[in-house]
Design an enzyme around this catalytic site. Structure first.
Site, PDB file in Angstrom:
ATOM      1  N   SER A   1      -9.764   1.195   3.182  1.00 49.92           N
ATOM      2  CA  SER A   1      -8.936   1.990   2.308  1.00 49.92           C
ATOM      3  C   SER A   1      -7.900   1.208   1.516  1.00 49.92           C
ATOM      4  O   SER A   1      -7.352   1.731   0.551  1.00 49.92           O
ATOM      5  CB  SER A   1      -8.219   3.067   3.119  1.00 49.92           C
ATOM      6  OG  SER A   1      -7.314   2.474   4.050  1.00 49.92           O
TER       7      SER A   1
ATOM      8  N   SER B   1      -9.698  -1.346   7.230  1.00 48.38           N
ATOM      9  CA  SER B   1      -9.157  -1.155   5.881  1.00 48.38           C
ATOM     10  C   SER B   1      -8.447  -2.335   5.257  1.00 48.38           C
ATOM     11  O   SER B   1      -8.136  -2.279   4.068  1.00 48.38           O
ATOM     12  CB  SER B   1      -8.207   0.037   5.870  1.00 48.38           C
ATOM     13  OG  SER B   1      -8.955   1.210   5.789  1.00 48.38           O
TER      14      SER B   1
ATOM     15  N   LYS C   1       0.853  -1.189   0.000  1.00 51.45           N
ATOM     16  CA  LYS C   1       0.000   0.000   0.000  1.00 51.45           C
ATOM     17  C   LYS C   1       0.890   1.239   0.000  1.00 51.45           C
ATOM     18  O   LYS C   1       1.960   1.238   0.646  1.00 51.45           O
ATOM     19  CB  LYS C   1      -0.867  -0.059   1.262  1.00 51.45           C
ATOM     20  CG  LYS C   1      -1.991   0.956   1.367  1.00 51.45           C
ATOM     21  CD  LYS C   1      -2.843   0.642   2.619  1.00 51.45           C
ATOM     22  CE  LYS C   1      -3.986   1.603   2.850  1.00 51.45           C
ATOM     23  NZ  LYS C   1      -4.794   1.225   4.045  1.00 51.45           N
TER      24      LYS C   1
HETATM   25  N1  GLN Z   1     -13.106   3.325   6.826  1.00 55.27           N
HETATM   26  C1  GLN Z   1     -12.447   3.655   8.059  1.00 55.27           C
HETATM   27  C2  GLN Z   1     -12.041   5.100   8.016  1.00 55.27           C
HETATM   28  O1  GLN Z   1     -12.363   5.711   7.073  1.00 55.27           O
HETATM   29  C3  GLN Z   1     -11.264   2.779   8.267  1.00 55.27           C
HETATM   30  C4  GLN Z   1     -10.102   3.146   7.465  1.00 55.27           C
HETATM   31  C5  GLN Z   1      -8.902   2.367   7.795  1.00 55.27           C
HETATM   32  O2  GLN Z   1      -8.991   1.294   8.400  1.00 55.27           O
HETATM   33  N2  GLN Z   1      -7.755   2.918   7.442  1.00 55.27           N
HETATM   34  O3  GLN Z   1     -11.439   5.624   8.883  1.00 55.27           O
END
Ligand code: GLN
Length: 488
Positions: free
Chosen positions: A151, A175, A76
């Protein structure tokens, strides 16, 4: 050809393929899929092929090789890899070249893995659909009109479309698990502190963990064993010995107690998701596990608590992007203050700005007690819910996401709707426990559904045991996107 990491590694060890051929095969597949999937923000062909040749030369010379020698992997774009631009899918970090490796990246390289490219994400990992990237929208390989989740949507899509056998993501509130579920792959978020966060660009420091996205639990166990362990470079990494994850792969679930929280099957969950998860529970029961209804009574507070804690930490972590220290600087500015405000305004996307505002608000002196402090207290209650549950059960099983992949754009203008899609994943980060999503079925339109398994802190072996037993009894994880998505 080969699909899983273990298949590739067998072929590499048996010299059926060279590292160069493995890397070339990955790039060929990327060439086929990327015009539709857009999982990668950048590729590093020259370096990857040079790394592959080095591994091949070492193998030819009979030198000892690491456990992942010659395996192409993706990371990532929020993991630092020395000398390679790291943007977190943000315009603000354009041109930022890290002077060091993240510990996870150093471990992967030491094990002989070949990093072939950097995957797309919601800017700074803020989002659940990968639509918040400052550069491109990634498509779900099962249906390119839909989001891959987020994400770590780029990592999940890259594995689902067989561009790479394994990719790494970060999980602050779901994510890794949620995109794994929506793309039909296996995603493992380790216990907080199990894997070093050193060199992971911080979003919510008390929540973030790095983990693998793979085609099955066997590969997840292997990847975790490579990246886990204490790191003096991360003071929150735990000095707990790393378990033998491979040993957990062959244990049966007979006698295992699996808890099912009644609060997780509420209205709003797609009936097809609920049905697939129920069917998975039945298959565990058939294999000798005991299914026990449990309660996690503070579940309804998880979303507000998470979005206070995560944004508070984010507003502090993102203060460093001021146009001076890292990345991009606004080209025209009249004084220092103007440099700060313009660089941030031009560099950050709307969602990042929304969260910095929210986080700054909940931390400000008049509101700290009412919001941030209150959220910390509720966080403790949520953690205790899990502690109590794990006195009775070995593993908790839930849906990973209330719905399968939604259409691109469907929730993009409605942040609250988007936040609600994290309902089953965020408590896990608040409590710091490990979680894994594995494929457990498909909707009638062919979209993957994920089953989430949770365990007590450092209980990754229990996740691997349950997940692997399930994958030996089912074939959802072996299916490939076709039809509306990426064929072949
Ligand atoms: N969807 C969650 C957020 O927007 C989790 C994102 C993540 O785990 N980085 O914060």
């Amino acid at each position: 050809m080969f699909e899983t990491a273990l298949q590739w590694l067998d072929a590499l060890r048996g010299k059926a393929v060279s590292a160069r051929e493995a890397v070339e095969a990955a790039y060929a597949r990327i060439g086929t899929c990327e015009p539709r999937v857009h999982a990668f923000l950048s590729l590093q062909n020259t370096q990857a092929l040079a790394d592959a040749d080095a591994i091949d030369a070492q193998r030819a010379a009979g030198m000892p090789l690491g456990r992942l020698a010659g395996l192409p992997v993706a990371i990532k774009d929020n993991l630092c890899d020395k000398g390679i631009e790291c943007r977190c899918a943000s315009r603000v970090l354009e041109g930022y070249i890290p002077p060091y490796h993240a510990t996870v990246v150093a471990k992967l390289r030491a094990a002989g893995a070949i990093i072939i490219g950097r995957t797309n994400l919601d800017e700074f990992a803020m989002g659940s659909s990968t639509e918040n990237s400052g550069y491109q929208v990634t498509c779900n390989p099962w249906d390119i009109e839909r989001i891959p989740g987020g994400s770590s949507g780029g990592s999940a899509a890259a594995v689902a479309s067989r561009e790479v056998p394994a990719a790494f993501g970060s999980d602050t509130g779901g994510s890794i698990r949620q995109p794994a579920a929506l793309c039909g792959v296996t995603g493992l978020k380790p216990t907080y502190g199990r894997v070093s966060r050193n060199g992971l660009v911080a979003y919510g420091s008390s929540l973030d963990q790095i983990g693998p996205l793979t085609l099955d639990v066997r590969d997840a166990a292997l990847m975790l064993s490579v990246i886990a362990g204490h790191d003096p470079g991360d003071s929150t990494s735990a000095e707990v010995p790393v378990a033998d994850y491979a040993a957990a792969l062959h244990a049966s679930v007979a006698g295992m107690k699996i808890g099912v929280p009644r609060e997780y099957f509420v209205s709003g969950i797609d009936p097809q998701v609920a049905q697939a998860v129920r069917a998975a529970l039945a298959s565990f029961e058939k294999a000798g596990a005991e299914i026990i209804e449990i309660s996690l009574p503070h579940t309804e507070y998880a979303i507000p608590t998470y979005y206070i804690v995560a944004t508070a930490e984010a507003s502090s972590n993102l203060a460093r992007y001021d146009g001076i220290h890292y990345g991009r600087r606004a080209p025209v500015a009249k004084d220092l203050w103007d440099v700060y405000t313009k660089s941030r305004r031009e560099g950050f996307g709307d969602e990042v700005i929304r969260r910095v505002l929210l986080g700054t608000y909940v931390l400000s002196s008049g509101y700290y007690d009412a919001y941030y402090l209150k959220a910390l207290k509720v966080r403790t209650l949520i953690t205790r819910d899990f502690d109590t549950a794990f006195e009775r059960v070995d593993v908790i099983a839930t849906p990973t996401s209330p719905t399968a992949a939604f259409k691109t754009g469907e929730k993009a203008d409605d942040p609250l709707q988007m936040y609600l899609s994290d309902i089953f994943t965020v408590s896990v980060n608040l409590a710091g426990i490990p979680g894994m999503s594995i494929p457990c079925g498909f909707t009638d339109t062919g979209l993957p559904i994920g089953l989430q398994l949770l365990a007590r802190p450092f209980g990754e072996p229990a996740l691997i045991r349950a997940g692997s037993a399930y994958q030996q009894a089912t074939d959802f994880h072996t299916r490939r996107p076709a039809q509306n998505g990426i064929a072949g």
